[in-house]
Write a protein that holds these residues in place. Sequence first.
Motif, short mmCIF file in Angstrom:
data_model
loop_
_atom_site.label_atom_id
_atom_site.label_comp_id
_atom_site.label_asym_id
_atom_site.label_seq_id
_atom_site.Cartn_x
_atom_site.Cartn_y
_atom_site.Cartn_z
N LEU A 120 0.72 -1.40 0.10
CA LEU A 120 -0.08 0.02 0.25
C LEU A 120 0.81 1.06 -0.05
O LEU A 120 0.59 2.35 -0.62
CB LEU A 120 -0.92 0.03 1.08
N GLU A 121 2.05 1.02 0.87
CA GLU A 121 2.92 2.44 0.71
C GLU A 121 3.42 2.53 -0.55
O GLU A 121 3.63 3.76 -1.17
CB GLU A 121 4.00 2.18 1.82
N ALA A 122 3.86 1.34 -1.34
CA ALA A 122 4.43 1.67 -2.67
C ALA A 122 3.39 2.13 -3.42
O ALA A 122 3.68 2.61 -4.35
CB ALA A 122 5.07 0.20 -2.97
N GLU A 123 2.16 1.80 -3.58
CA GLU A 123 1.02 2.04 -4.22
C GLU A 123 1.01 3.57 -4.18
O GLU A 123 0.54 4.26 -5.45
CB GLU A 123 -0.18 1.26 -4.25
N LYS A 124 0.92 4.02 -2.96
CA LYS A 124 0.77 5.48 -2.83
C LYS A 124 1.92 6.34 -3.78
O LYS A 124 1.78 7.38 -4.30
CB LYS A 124 1.12 5.80 -1.27
N LEU A 125 3.15 5.83 -3.82
CA LEU A 125 4.30 6.53 -4.38
C LEU A 125 4.11 6.51 -6.05
O LEU A 125 4.09 7.37 -6.59
CB LEU A 125 5.58 6.02 -4.20
N VAL A 126 3.55 5.15 -6.48
CA VAL A 126 3.31 5.07 -7.65
C VAL A 126 2.18 5.82 -8.34
O VAL A 126 2.14 6.58 -9.30
CB VAL A 126 2.82 3.57 -8.14
N GLN A 127 1.27 6.34 -7.47
CA GLN A 127 0.12 7.21 -7.75
C GLN A 127 0.69 8.43 -7.78
O GLN A 127 0.16 9.51 -8.96
CB GLN A 127 -1.09 7.15 -6.85
N GLU A 128 1.38 8.92 -7.13
CA GLU A 128 2.25 10.27 -7.06
C GLU A 128 3.14 10.55 -8.11
O GLU A 128 3.00 11.81 -8.73
CB GLU A 128 2.91 10.63 -5.67
N ILE A 129 3.85 9.58 -8.70
CA ILE A 129 4.65 9.85 -9.75
C ILE A 129 4.27 9.22 -11.06
O ILE A 129 5.07 9.32 -11.87
CB ILE A 129 6.25 9.12 -9.38
N ARG A 130 3.18 8.54 -11.10
CA ARG A 130 2.82 8.13 -12.49
C ARG A 130 2.81 8.98 -13.50
O ARG A 130 2.94 8.93 -14.71
CB ARG A 130 1.43 7.50 -12.24
N SER A 131 2.51 10.49 -13.19
CA SER A 131 2.65 11.34 -14.27
C SER A 131 3.94 11.78 -15.08
O SER A 131 4.37 12.20 -15.94
CB SER A 131 1.84 12.82 -14.03
N SER A 132 5.01 11.52 -14.12
CA SER A 132 6.24 11.97 -14.39
C SER A 132 7.08 10.80 -15.12
O SER A 132 8.10 11.09 -15.98
CB SER A 132 7.22 12.16 -13.05
N PHE A 133 6.73 9.57 -14.94
CA PHE A 133 7.60 8.38 -15.42
C PHE A 133 6.47 7.43 -16.23
O PHE A 133 5.19 7.36 -15.64
CB PHE A 133 8.16 7.44 -14.37
N SER A 134 6.89 6.84 -17.28
CA SER A 134 5.85 5.91 -18.20
C SER A 134 5.74 4.63 -17.56
O SER A 134 4.63 4.23 -17.67
CB SER A 134 6.41 6.20 -19.55
N SER A 135 6.68 4.17 -17.15
CA SER A 135 6.61 2.54 -17.02
C SER A 135 7.08 2.37 -15.54
O SER A 135 8.22 2.66 -15.15
CB SER A 135 7.48 1.71 -17.72
N ILE A 136 6.21 2.05 -14.60
CA ILE A 136 6.24 1.84 -13.18
C ILE A 136 5.87 0.52 -12.78
O ILE A 136 4.78 -0.01 -13.07
CB ILE A 136 5.46 3.01 -12.51
N PHE A 137 6.70 -0.11 -11.96
CA PHE A 137 6.31 -1.43 -11.56
C PHE A 137 6.64 -1.60 -9.77
O PHE A 137 7.38 -0.78 -9.32
CB PHE A 137 7.23 -2.58 -12.19
#
Length: 153
Positions: A120-137
């Motif tokens: 859940l903590e990792a998912e929060k970061l993914v939502q915040e940086i999704r617009s800056s980086f194209s491929s996130i895992f």
Amino acid sequence: MKKAVFDQSTKQTIIKYCFFVLLLLASTHSFAQTRGKVEVVKDPLVDSLIAKRFSLSGVTGTDPSGATYGYRVQFFSGSNRSAAFNAQAKLQAQYPELRTYINYREPNFKVKAGDFRTRLEAEKLVQEIRSSFSSIFILSEKINLPKADTNND
């Protein structure tokens, strides 16, 4: 119709085969393994040494180096080294308190961020940086535990 006539050698051969099959069945039954009980004999000092190791490391139930399994966010993968360092610098500018890691496995550089204990903590970061980086895992791997704050202000 003719009746089948067995000569003496045929009778002996049949008797030999029957005897062989009986012997084979009896031997497989006698060699069958029975389930047993396993008894572990160990010195009681082994348990005390393990407990002492964990108490000296200061972390219970984890690796003495302070590492355990958790989650990291991979936000860059590519073969260009300078692009990997640029992606790392870009994320560090947005989140200076977040640890980032660059791994190289031929032919790609992979840039990962964070030492998250829960997905859940990792998912929060993914939502915040999704617009800056194209491929996130989000990857599950061994993470470094954050240092515990011993100052109680």
